[in-house]
Design an enzyme around this catalytic site. Structure first.
Site, PDB file in Angstrom:
ATOM      1  N   GLU A 175      67.604  41.309  63.764  1.00  0.00           N
ATOM      2  CA  GLU A 175      68.166  42.446  63.623  1.00  0.00           C
ATOM      3  C   GLU A 175      68.252  43.510  64.772  1.00  0.00           C
ATOM      4  O   GLU A 175      67.622  44.645  64.669  1.00  0.00           O
ATOM      5  CB  GLU A 175      67.437  43.407  62.461  1.00  0.00           C
ATOM      6  CG  GLU A 175      67.155  42.735  61.085  1.00  0.00           C
ATOM      7  CD  GLU A 175      66.767  43.580  60.047  1.00  0.00           C
ATOM      8  OE1 GLU A 175      66.291  44.720  60.196  1.00  0.00           O
ATOM      9  OE2 GLU A 175      66.773  42.955  58.820  1.00  0.00           O
ATOM     10  N   GLU A 358      66.053  36.845  55.425  1.00  0.00           N
ATOM     11  CA  GLU A 358      65.688  37.962  54.822  1.00  0.00           C
ATOM     12  C   GLU A 358      66.329  38.484  53.628  1.00  0.00           C
ATOM     13  O   GLU A 358      67.608  38.880  53.757  1.00  0.00           O
ATOM     14  CB  GLU A 358      64.905  39.091  55.461  1.00  0.00           C
ATOM     15  CG  GLU A 358      64.104  39.106  56.578  1.00  0.00           C
ATOM     16  CD  GLU A 358      63.777  40.373  57.622  1.00  0.00           C
ATOM     17  OE1 GLU A 358      63.994  41.485  56.918  1.00  0.00           O
ATOM     18  OE2 GLU A 358      63.284  40.114  58.289  1.00  0.00           O
TER      19      GLU A 358
HETATM   20  C1  FCB Z   1      63.790  44.391  57.688  1.00  0.00           C
HETATM   21  C2  FCB Z   1      63.074  44.148  59.050  1.00  0.00           C
HETATM   22  C3  FCB Z   1      61.827  43.511  58.299  1.00  0.00           C
HETATM   23  C4  FCB Z   1      61.160  44.426  57.216  1.00  0.00           C
HETATM   24  C5  FCB Z   1      62.437  44.333  56.240  1.00  0.00           C
HETATM   25  C6  FCB Z   1      61.945  45.265  55.071  1.00  0.00           C
HETATM   26  O1  FCB Z   1      64.771  45.400  58.549  1.00  0.00           O
HETATM   27  O2  FCB Z   1      63.639  42.957  59.600  1.00  0.00           O
HETATM   28  O3  FCB Z   1      60.896  43.818  59.535  1.00  0.00           O
HETATM   29  O4  FCB Z   1      60.797  45.742  57.507  1.00  0.00           O
HETATM   30  O5  FCB Z   1      63.553  45.028  56.698  1.00  0.00           O
END
Ligand code: FCB
Length: 453
Positions: A175, A358
């Site tokens: 990210e 994620e």
């Molecule tokens: C993302 C991050 C991770 C965590 C999630 C909830 O943006 O990559 O580290 O904080 O959100």
């Protein structure tokens, strides 16, 4: 929460048998042992010490104490039947000053992570950078210093040499737009330097670091599968005004285009291309655009953007329209169908296989009941909706090869501290006791069904 719940068995059926089901974590959010075995501070250790930056003054000093509880955590993953474990290595544990002397004891820890992951039947996915820049590098400019891109490549080489006999899946960055936008424009993340030029420089240098990192990994790891993790979410105006539309267009470039476009298409999005000009050296775009094997997507929900002249670039975070979608904690709206649309759009735009690296749901209220059961219905609802949309998008042509829940266990959620709980496993932060939530059993059942079990 009105839609009927799909059973995990029905949901799991119809996925390819080798679909990479897994979970994700990151070093600073779970490891703890922040000052142990030679590790030096990262920019997040420093940020946590500044009053007001993290809820309740909490820190990742101990976090989940995963550093000392690795076997227990691996066993919990094995019990879920996961195929993939995505974790990150902490640069300040491996090169405590960011460059120069390598800390062998730090590397030993990741040897244990990898060996135990493999022994539990899972494939390790190693991410090199999940926001924890060594503070020593911040002191010489951090990502605003072009040299940091080359130090990153050196760090990538150290990790690759040590792990290449057992690891084949590598991620350069997690990210990049979150840590650059939040770190350089609105002080929601380290290093909290509010400056337009710093933001642009950091953006370009992270892109350069990615490209150099890909080359290093490619040359050192035979058969490596390499990619970068991006946080693409639809950015939409909070209300349809010319000011909100303009703010949205700019945030969309920073959020969704600033990294994936140069890395995969060889150019910045139009407005950024102009702003970036002073920082681009001859040959840079070719150094950045190196062939990747997959697109890592972290997706949670759309961003509702509003014009805000008080901010550095004039964009601010608005609210979801009244009644539009249920709401998760932290004000993150739940819009599963946007996830499906994103998977189809990204397949078309970049032509790379996608791994969802994620997706998940943070609940403040998750806690064991009198019988020790954590009945996290909201997470099960969230996951079934999002996975359902992913399956539908795949049937329409989205090239998705894997899905990793954020996160294995409740952990240190950056500026929000230990409040939002994203885990499939509950962690009591006083005793550090782990309790699998009902969602972990639900996920295990889904994985089993997807393999025809
Ligand atoms: C993302 C991050 C991770 C965590 C999630 C909830 O943006 O990559 O580290 O904080 O959100």
């Amino acid at each position: 929460m009105t839609d009927p719940l799909i059973s995990p068995r029905d949901l799991g059926r119809g996925f390819p048998k080798d679909f990479a089901w897994g979970v994700s974590t990151s070093a600073y959010q779970i490891e703890g042992a922040a000052a142990e075995d030679g590790r030096k501070p990262s920019i997040w250790d420093i940020r946590c010490k500044i009053e007001g930056k993290v809820a309740n003054g909490e820190t990742g000093e101990i976090a989940c104490d995963h550093y000392h509880r690795l076997p227990e955590d691996i066993a919990l993953m094995r019990d879920m039947g996961l195929r993939v474990y995505r974790f990150s290595t902490a640069w300040p544990r491996i090169l405590p000053r960011g460059r120069g002397v390598v800390n062998q004891v730090g590397l030993d820890f990741y040897d244990r992570v990898i060996d135990q992951t493999l022994a539990a039947g899972m494939v390790p996915w190693l991410c090199l950078y999940h926001w924890d820049l060594p503070q020593a590098l911040e002191e010489v400019g951090g990502w605003t210093n072009r040299d940091t891109a080359y130090w990153f490549a050196d760090y990538a080489a150290v990790v690759a040499q040590r792990t290449r006999d057992r690891v084949k899946h590598y991620i350069t960055f997690n990210e990049s737009s979150v840590f650059t936008v939040f770190g350089y424009t609105n002080d929601w993340a380290a290093p909290g330097v509010m400056d337009r030029a710093a933001h642009l420089k950091a953006t370009h240098h992270v892109n350069l670091a990615h490209g150099l990192g890909v080359d290093v990994l490619r040359s050192l790891v035979p058969g490596a599968v390499i990619g970068c993790v991006h946080n693409n979410q639809q950015v939409v105006p909070e209300t349809d005004t010319p000011e909100n539309r303009a703010a949205t267009a700019l945030l969309d470039e920073f959020w969704n285009g600033a990294f994936p476009d140069p890395q995969n298409l060889g150019h910045y999005p139009p407005m950024l291309a102009q702003m970036m000009e002073p920082y681009i050296q001859a040959g840079d775009m070719a150094r950045i655009c190196r062939p990747c094997d997959f697109f890592g997507l972290n997706h949670y929900g759309p961003i509702f953007c509003k014009a805000d002249p008080k901010t550095l670039w004039g964009f601010g975070w608005g609210s979801a329209p009244e009644g539009a979608g249920d709401r998760a904690v932290m004000g993150w709206p739940i819009f599963p169908e946007k996830f499906g649309e994103m998977l189809l759009d990204l397949t078309k735009r970049y032509g790379l296989p996608i791994y969802v690296t994620e997706n998940g749901c943070g609940n403040h209220e998750d806690a064991p009941d009198a019988n020790g059961i954590v009945d996290d219905k909201k997470r099960i609802y969230f996951l079934s909706q999002y996975i359902g949309q992913m399956k539908a998008a795949m049937q329409k042509g989205a090239d998705v090869r894997g899905y990793m829940v954020w996160s294995l266990m409740d952990n240190f959620e950056w500026g929000s501290g230990f409040g939002p709980r994203f885990g499939l496993i509950h962690v009591d932060f006083k005793t550090l006791k782990r309790t699998p939530k009902n969602s972990s059993k639900w996920y295990a059942e889904l994985i089993k069904a997807s393999r025809g079990g």
